[in-house]
Design an enzyme around this catalytic site. Structure first.
Site, PDB file in Angstrom:
ATOM      1  N   GLU A 184      -4.180  -7.910   5.301  1.00 56.34           N
ATOM      2  CA  GLU A 184      -4.243  -6.464   5.090  1.00 56.34           C
ATOM      3  C   GLU A 184      -4.403  -6.217   4.287  1.00 56.34           C
ATOM      4  OE1 GLU A 184      -0.937  -3.518   6.415  1.00 56.34           O
ATOM      5  OE2 GLU A 184       0.242  -4.776   7.792  1.00 56.34           O
ATOM      6  N   GLU A 203       6.265  -6.742   5.737  1.00 59.80           N
ATOM      7  CA  GLU A 203       6.761  -6.935   4.723  1.00 59.80           C
ATOM      8  C   GLU A 203       8.138  -6.148   4.267  1.00 59.80           C
ATOM      9  OE1 GLU A 203       4.283  -3.266   4.414  1.00 59.80           O
ATOM     10  OE2 GLU A 203       2.136  -4.898   3.473  1.00 59.80           O
ATOM     11  N   ASP A 251       4.943   1.977   8.912  1.00 61.85           N
ATOM     12  CA  ASP A 251       3.871   2.631   9.736  1.00 61.85           C
ATOM     13  C   ASP A 251       3.543   3.343  10.949  1.00 61.85           C
ATOM     14  OD1 ASP A 251       2.365   5.125   7.572  1.00 61.85           O
ATOM     15  OD2 ASP A 251       0.836   3.208   7.907  1.00 61.85           O
ATOM     16  N   TYR A 272      -2.980  -3.730  -1.337  1.00 60.16           N
ATOM     17  CA  TYR A 272      -4.306  -2.447  -1.779  1.00 60.16           C
ATOM     18  C   TYR A 272      -4.654  -2.038  -2.315  1.00 60.16           C
ATOM     19  CZ  TYR A 272      -2.798  -2.657   3.570  1.00 60.16           C
ATOM     20  OH  TYR A 272      -2.909  -2.558   5.021  1.00 60.16           O
TER      21      TYR A 272
HETATM   22  C1  BDP Z   1       1.046  -1.967   5.111  1.00 56.35           C
HETATM   23  C2  BDP Z   1       1.871  -1.898   6.539  1.00 56.35           C
HETATM   24  C3  BDP Z   1       1.078  -1.324   7.776  1.00 56.35           C
HETATM   25  C4  BDP Z   1       0.793   0.200   7.456  1.00 56.35           C
HETATM   26  C5  BDP Z   1      -0.065   0.194   5.681  1.00 56.35           C
HETATM   27  C6  BDP Z   1      -0.545   1.603   5.363  1.00 56.35           C
HETATM   28  O1  BDP Z   1       2.409  -3.380   6.732  1.00 56.35           O
HETATM   29  O2  BDP Z   1       1.977  -0.976   8.436  1.00 56.35           O
HETATM   30  O3  BDP Z   1       0.183   0.351   7.792  1.00 56.35           O
HETATM   31  O4  BDP Z   1       0.682  -0.471   4.520  1.00 56.35           O
HETATM   32  O5  BDP Z   1       0.107   1.696   4.648  1.00 56.35           O
HETATM   33  O6  BDP Z   1       2.356  -2.460   3.773  1.00 56.35           O
HETATM   34  O7  BDP Z   1      -2.116   1.634   5.499  1.00 56.35           O
END
Ligand code: BDP
Length: 558
Positions: free
Chosen positions: A471, A382, A149, A435
């Site tokens: 993250e 990932e 991404d 997330y």
């Molecule tokens: C995560 C990835 C990261 C993406 C992020 C996203 O590690 O590189 O930018 O998601 O979707 O899974 O914001």
């Protein structure tokens, strides 16, 4: 791998600035000076500089060319150092091939022979991604596809330097430190073709505090390097005809079931996943942006970052040493799938990819081994760590990494369920990206805390290894306010982060939080991406979004 420096014995000439540029076919050989070129900046990505979509999205080769003159001195070896290109490059001097690189994000260092009064340097860059490049990707229906991404920026991204060393010279220096009682033992390994090697250690005031040859040097009452006091010493290596000075820090790292320790004190990682990314410059290294970024990291009361998802410039690593940031150094193995779950045929990550993967780990460690800021290696972000081939692949890559790296090793995972991961056993610190409330149960702020808490608790109880949530984040358009909050608003971003923090604070084994992302950044175009990824706590122009103020207060007391 030593960075080019100037002193009595060594010179550096910068070739950064204006270059000639054009897209070329695969068969192009720069035997003659190129015609029909346009100007291009180095270092920079070309993509946000050009005005034509066809060039911006060009898939294939690009030529960068420049004529230059340097004073040619006797008894000197001339070398070329390109900080990084994206991705592969072939380099020609006066029409003759002199070497190249199979990957981006790391330095290319080549011998320059037969320099003339005026010289033509041609660099052919190839930005195509395949399953045997890192990061991986594939070309389908004329489109470059990739499973990561961030935008596939193309260009000469770091400085291009011509430098000299004497014929007999210091080739490399490795510094390792151990503290014993009131002393630190500094072990210095110098690779050189010189006969006499003298080493001395200077403290931050420039006073000599230890001397010796190769081997061990004792320093009394050493001042450790830490985030609060990033104290740097300098090793001075002198021979009969050369001299090199390299900064280093005295620090100890270890990991156990409960934590990560710097100088025997537990560390809590506060910071971000980041990107080398800025308007117009793309991934071009820029001192002004770097200094602003470190200023903002300090302002946030952060103490660490991960070089998501590739090695950052040497200039950034130097600043991390100086400012006292803990760096998780990552290689560009991002979005690796074996496609067991997809139907892309035979084309996949394979043994050839593993060879490149190991090579990049080795070169990164050679480049960064003397940086006290570098405290952990991340071998991937990932990967599809639940797919059948992942276990075997990473067993091989991580056991190799342990032969060239004595730091703790991690691999950043997204696999939703721990039980499915084939790699968790291989790492020293568990790093997971989560997330909840964004990609999982989008907009349900209520699920964030219970889901993350349950998962972190379960994870820790099962694996008994420290965990960093590397993250978590929510896309947010600056200036978009909404009460009650809705996704993409500044209110939602703040509430979302607070819910994640609540879970993290309640998990025994959690030793850190890296918000995704430090700043908004450019991605490939996609239906979920309006002008890139907007999960930044800062805008792409490096101004704070509302949540920055909350997070900096939290980190002040954490
Ligand atoms: C995560 C990835 C990261 C993406 C992020 C996203 O590690 O590189 O930018 O998601 O979707 O899974 O914001």
């Amino acid at each position: 791998m030593l960075y080019p420096i100037t002193n009595k014995y060594r010179d550096v000439y910068s070739l950064s600035g204006l270059w000639q540029f054009k897209a070329v076919d695969d068969g192009y050989i720069p035997s003659q000076k190129a015609t029909d070129t346009t100007f291009m900046a180095v270092p920079a990505s070309m993509n946000e500089i050009v005005t034509e979509r066809a060039i911006k999205e060009h898939i294939g080769k690009l030529l960068y060319e420049k004529t230059f003159s340097v004073p040619v001195r006797e008894n000197r070896i001339y070398r070329l150092r390109i900080g990084a290109t994206s991705h592969k490059c072939e380099v020609y001097l006066n029409g003759k091939y002199i070497g190249g690189s199979n990957y981006g994000f790391l330095p290319v260092d080549l011998l320059l022979e037969g320099l003339q009064e005026e010289n033509r340097l041609s660099i052919l860059i190839d930005n195509r991604l395949s399953f045997q490049t890192l990061p991986p990707g594939m070309i389908k229906d004329g489109q470059q596809l990739y499973n990561h991404d961030f935008y596939n920026f193309t260009g000469i991204h770091r400085d291009v330097l011509v430098y000299t060393v004497p014929e007999k010279h210091v080739e490399d220096i490795t510094v390792k430190t151990v503290v014993e009682g009131d002393y630190s033992q500094i072990s210095v390994k110098v690779s050189t073709n010189c006969e006499q090697v003298l080493c001395s250690v200077k403290d931050a005031d420039g006073d000599i505090v230890g001397r010796g040859g190769q081997g061990l040097i004792k320093v009394k009452n050493p001042k450790p390097w830490s985030c609060e006091t990033p104290y740097l010493y300098t090793i001075v290596v002198e021979t009969e005809c050369d001299k090199y000075e390299e900064k280093f820090g005295i620090r100890k790292i270890h990991v156990d079931e409960k934590g990560f320790y710097l100088n025997d004190k537990p560390v809590y990682f506060k910071g971000f996943g980041m990107h080398e990314d800025f308007n117009i410059l793309g991934k071009g290294n820029n001192t002004a942006v770097n200094v602003r970024d470190f200023g903002l990291l300090k302002w946030m009361n952060a103490n660490s970052f991960r070089t998501t998802h590739y090695p950052y410039s040497e200039e950034i690593m130097n600043l991390a040493d100086e400012y006292g940031f803990l760096v998780i150094d990552e290689v560009p193995a991002v979005g690796m799938h074996w496609w067991d779950d997809y139907n892309f045929g035979e084309d996949k990550v394979n043994a050839e990819t593993a060879v490149l993967h190991k090579e990049m780990i080795k070169v990164l460690m050679e480049r960064d081994k003397n940086h006290p800021s570098v405290v952990m290696l991340s071998v991937a972000n990932e990967p599809a760590s639940h797919e059948e081939n992942a276990g075997e692949y990473f067993k091989d890559v991580i056991s190799y990494a342990r032969t060239v790296c004595d730091l703790p090793i991690t691999l950043v995972e997204f696999t939703q369920f721990r039980e499915n991961s084939l790699v968790t056993d291989l790492v020293d610190v568990v790093c997971i990206n989560r997330y909840y409330g964004w990609y999982v149960n989008h907009a349900c702020i209520e699920v964030v805390y219970p889901s993350l808490k349950e998962e972190l608790t379960d994870y820790y109880n099962a694996v008994k290894k420290p965990i960093i949530v590397t993250e978590f984040g929510a896309d947010t358009i600056e200036g978009n306010h909404c009460l009650p909050s809705e996704t993409f608003s500044e209110e939602f971003q703040e509430e979302y982060l607070i819910e994640n923090f609540k879970a993290i604070d309640e998990c025994e084994g959690c030793i850190g939080e890296h918000i995704w992302n430090f700043a908004d950044f450019k991605t490939k175009e996609g239906i979920k991406r309006a002008r890139g990824n907007r999960k930044g706590v800062f805008t792409r122009e490096r101004q704070p979004k509302m949540c920055a103020h909350y997070v900096r207060r939290r980190w002040k007391n954490k």
